[in-house]
Motif scaffolding. Sequence first.
Motif, PDB file in Angstrom:
ATOM      1  N   UNK A  74     -49.062 -32.770 -16.161  1.00  0.00           N
ATOM      2  CA  UNK A  74     -47.815 -33.292 -15.654  1.00  0.00           C
ATOM      3  C   UNK A  74     -46.456 -32.514 -16.808  1.00  0.00           C
ATOM      4  N   UNK A  75     -46.911 -32.484 -17.810  1.00  0.00           N
ATOM      5  CA  UNK A  75     -46.023 -32.029 -19.228  1.00  0.00           C
ATOM      6  C   UNK A  75     -46.136 -30.664 -19.209  1.00  0.00           C
ATOM      7  N   UNK A  76     -47.283 -29.912 -18.542  1.00  0.00           N
ATOM      8  CA  UNK A  76     -46.815 -29.065 -18.350  1.00  0.00           C
ATOM      9  C   UNK A  76     -46.477 -28.333 -17.245  1.00  0.00           C
ATOM     10  N   UNK A  77     -46.104 -28.937 -16.212  1.00  0.00           N
ATOM     11  CA  UNK A  77     -45.720 -28.775 -14.927  1.00  0.00           C
ATOM     12  C   UNK A  77     -43.877 -28.925 -14.752  1.00  0.00           C
ATOM     13  N   UNK A  78     -44.091 -29.960 -15.804  1.00  0.00           N
ATOM     14  CA  UNK A  78     -42.442 -30.087 -16.340  1.00  0.00           C
ATOM     15  C   UNK A  78     -41.729 -28.998 -18.063  1.00  0.00           C
ATOM     16  N   UNK A  82     -39.025 -24.223 -17.941  1.00  0.00           N
ATOM     17  CA  UNK A  82     -38.121 -24.024 -18.756  1.00  0.00           C
ATOM     18  C   UNK A  82     -38.057 -23.195 -19.935  1.00  0.00           C
ATOM     19  N   UNK A  83     -39.554 -23.549 -20.857  1.00  0.00           N
ATOM     20  CA  UNK A  83     -39.571 -22.319 -21.397  1.00  0.00           C
ATOM     21  C   UNK A  83     -39.532 -20.944 -21.179  1.00  0.00           C
ATOM     22  N   UNK A  84     -40.393 -20.998 -20.121  1.00  0.00           N
ATOM     23  CA  UNK A  84     -40.433 -19.871 -19.216  1.00  0.00           C
ATOM     24  C   UNK A  84     -38.612 -19.470 -18.631  1.00  0.00           C
ATOM     25  N   UNK A  85     -37.817 -19.602 -18.442  1.00  0.00           N
ATOM     26  CA  UNK A  85     -37.360 -19.590 -18.498  1.00  0.00           C
ATOM     27  C   UNK A  85     -36.336 -18.625 -19.527  1.00  0.00           C
ATOM     28  N   UNK A  88     -37.650 -15.684 -20.766  1.00  0.00           N
ATOM     29  CA  UNK A  88     -37.335 -14.177 -19.290  1.00  0.00           C
ATOM     30  C   UNK A  88     -35.628 -14.117 -20.060  1.00  0.00           C
ATOM     31  N   UNK A  89     -34.497 -14.951 -19.923  1.00  0.00           N
ATOM     32  CA  UNK A  89     -33.428 -14.369 -20.562  1.00  0.00           C
ATOM     33  C   UNK A  89     -33.245 -13.869 -22.030  1.00  0.00           C
ATOM     34  N   UNK A  90     -33.734 -14.707 -22.636  1.00  0.00           N
ATOM     35  CA  UNK A  90     -34.118 -13.208 -24.287  1.00  0.00           C
ATOM     36  C   UNK A  90     -34.647 -12.104 -24.135  1.00  0.00           C
ATOM     37  N   UNK A  91     -35.922 -11.816 -23.014  1.00  0.00           N
ATOM     38  CA  UNK A  91     -35.617 -10.540 -22.695  1.00  0.00           C
ATOM     39  C   UNK A  91     -34.531 -10.038 -21.678  1.00  0.00           C
ATOM     40  N   UNK A  92     -34.161 -10.342 -20.943  1.00  0.00           N
ATOM     41  CA  UNK A  92     -32.954 -10.064 -20.378  1.00  0.00           C
ATOM     42  C   UNK A  92     -31.485  -9.679 -21.611  1.00  0.00           C
TER      43      UNK A  92
END
Length: 110
Positions: A74-78, A82-85, A88-92
């Motif tokens: 559940x912790x990983x699902x939550x 947001x960490x992946x986002x 991706x924002x940093x890459x962009x």
Amino acid sequence: MSAGAAHETGQSHPIRLYLLVWGWLFVLSACSYLVDYFHLQGGLRWFLILLFMIVKAGLIVAVFMHMAWERLALVYAILVPPAALLVFVAIMTFEASYTLLTRIAFALGG
């Protein structure tokens, strides 16, 4: 109902834990205000503000939202989306900076 049966059906946390977290939240908020009070500027100011904000959010999520006692799945699902986002924002952001600098270089004829 006995205390053992109540403990099996639900979680019970000592009030000391909540008071300790409230105390830490108060101290961290005071530190956030002290950053402005001492007129810190630049990168140090933003680093400290973001650090205090992340630590306060982590305390709130861990204790008041009971994430510290949840299953790891559940912790990983939550927390993973947001960490992946953020990644991706940093890459962009890096890609956008590269594109802008490339366009400026070609526009100036360099």
